[in-house]
Scaffold this active site. Structure first.
Site, mmCIF file in Angstrom:
data_model
loop_
_atom_site.group_PDB
_atom_site.id
_atom_site.type_symbol
_atom_site.label_atom_id
_atom_site.label_comp_id
_atom_site.label_asym_id
_atom_site.label_seq_id
_atom_site.Cartn_x
_atom_site.Cartn_y
_atom_site.Cartn_z
ATOM 1 N N ASP A 11 -7.514 -0.028 -0.201
ATOM 2 C CA ASP A 11 -7.610 0.245 0.695
ATOM 3 C C ASP A 11 -8.765 -0.500 0.658
ATOM 4 O OD1 ASP A 11 -8.727 1.910 2.701
ATOM 5 O OD2 ASP A 11 -10.361 2.831 1.539
ATOM 6 N N ARG A 37 -4.517 5.151 -3.436
ATOM 7 C CA ARG A 37 -3.468 3.835 -3.343
ATOM 8 C C ARG A 37 -3.564 3.060 -3.812
ATOM 9 N NH1 ARG A 37 -8.111 4.725 0.703
ATOM 10 N NH2 ARG A 37 -7.180 6.840 0.329
ATOM 11 N N ARG A 94 0.925 -0.942 -0.255
ATOM 12 C CA ARG A 94 0.538 -0.153 -0.335
ATOM 13 C C ARG A 94 0.666 1.508 -0.207
ATOM 14 N NH1 ARG A 94 -5.217 1.582 2.914
ATOM 15 N NH2 ARG A 94 -5.743 2.908 3.341
ATOM 16 N N ASP A 122 -12.155 -1.337 3.366
ATOM 17 C CA ASP A 122 -12.988 -1.043 4.394
ATOM 18 C C ASP A 122 -13.988 -1.953 5.655
ATOM 19 O OD1 ASP A 122 -11.723 1.636 4.392
ATOM 20 O OD2 ASP A 122 -13.310 2.078 3.590
HETATM 21 N N1 ROI Z 1 -13.372 7.583 -4.486
HETATM 22 C C1 ROI Z 1 -13.584 6.421 -5.337
HETATM 23 N N2 ROI Z 1 -14.124 6.924 -5.846
HETATM 24 N N3 ROI Z 1 -13.441 5.026 -4.077
HETATM 25 C C2 ROI Z 1 -12.959 5.089 -3.262
HETATM 26 O O1 ROI Z 1 -12.647 3.956 -3.146
HETATM 27 C C3 ROI Z 1 -12.346 6.003 -2.624
HETATM 28 N N4 ROI Z 1 -11.717 6.224 -1.837
HETATM 29 C C4 ROI Z 1 -11.520 7.249 -1.327
HETATM 30 C C5 ROI Z 1 -11.163 8.183 -1.344
HETATM 31 C C6 ROI Z 1 -10.240 9.568 -1.528
HETATM 32 C C7 ROI Z 1 -12.416 9.276 -0.493
HETATM 33 N N5 ROI Z 1 -12.075 8.892 -2.344
HETATM 34 C C8 ROI Z 1 -12.523 7.347 -3.547
HETATM 35 O O2 ROI Z 1 -10.840 6.994 0.398
#
Ligand code: ROI
Length: 161
Positions: free
Chosen positions: A94, A91, A82, A96
């Site tokens: 990610d 990144r 990462r 979540d």
């Molecule tokens: N925007 C999109 N389209 N998808 C994401 O997973 C995503 N993740 C983020 C931020 C930068 C807020 N924007 C994102 O962390």
């Protein structure tokens, strides 16, 4: 417990990042894959200039505790090198934890349902694809949230991983 994970990447061949993450997650002991959504492409959710994201949602069955689950997901992120220099920045991967059964969790390092998930097209649409009848603790029916959420440029890809 059934948990839903949101995966996103916008660096280093994002589709491969999500494919590798899926395989890595499914291999972890105490986790079984139940479902994996289509891949979705969307512009970055903030005004900064960065590449489009690829997102997906994965449903798992797990007997890990929420904090253990968080730790193993952070490990998968780190294993995939990462790169993230700033909050909200681009990144490689990610992951979540969106939901953990119907639990409401407020640990310093982990809040579930994930903040913001109820307003993000790139979470709600893939989630609705694999769990259309879900009710989100505190927020109500997923279908209602989806109906209230504009697509914001979200596009479902035909790629299967
Ligand atoms: N925007 C999109 N389209 N998808 C994401 O997973 C995503 N993740 C983020 C931020 C930068 C807020 N924007 C994102 O962390």
């Amino acid at each position: 417990m059934i948990s839903y994970l949101g995966l996103g990447s916008n660096l280093e061949t994002p589709i491969e990042q999500l494919r590798d993450a899926r395989l890595a997650i499914a291999k972890i002991s105490g986790i079984e894959e139940i479902a994996f959504s289509s891949l979705y492409r969307s512009p970055p959710m903030d005004s900064r200039v960065q590449p489009d994201y690829i997102n997906a949602v994965m449903a798992i069955e797990t007997d890990l505790s929420p904090l253990k689950l968080l730790a193993v997901m952070q490990n998968v992120e780190n294993e995939q090198g990462r790169v993230r220099k700033e909050r909200w920045g681009a990144r490689t991967l990610d992951i979540d934890i969106l939901l953990f059964g119907d639990e409401i969790l407020n640990f310093p390092e982990l809040c579930v349902p994930h903040y913001g998930m109820t307003e993000r097209a790139f979470v709600l649409y893939p989630l609705a694809e694999i769990a259309p009848n879900l009710t989100i603790p505190k927020y109500g029916k997923l279908t209602d949230l989806v109906n209230r959420c504009p697509l914001d440029g979200l596009e479902r890809l035909s790629d299967v991983i």
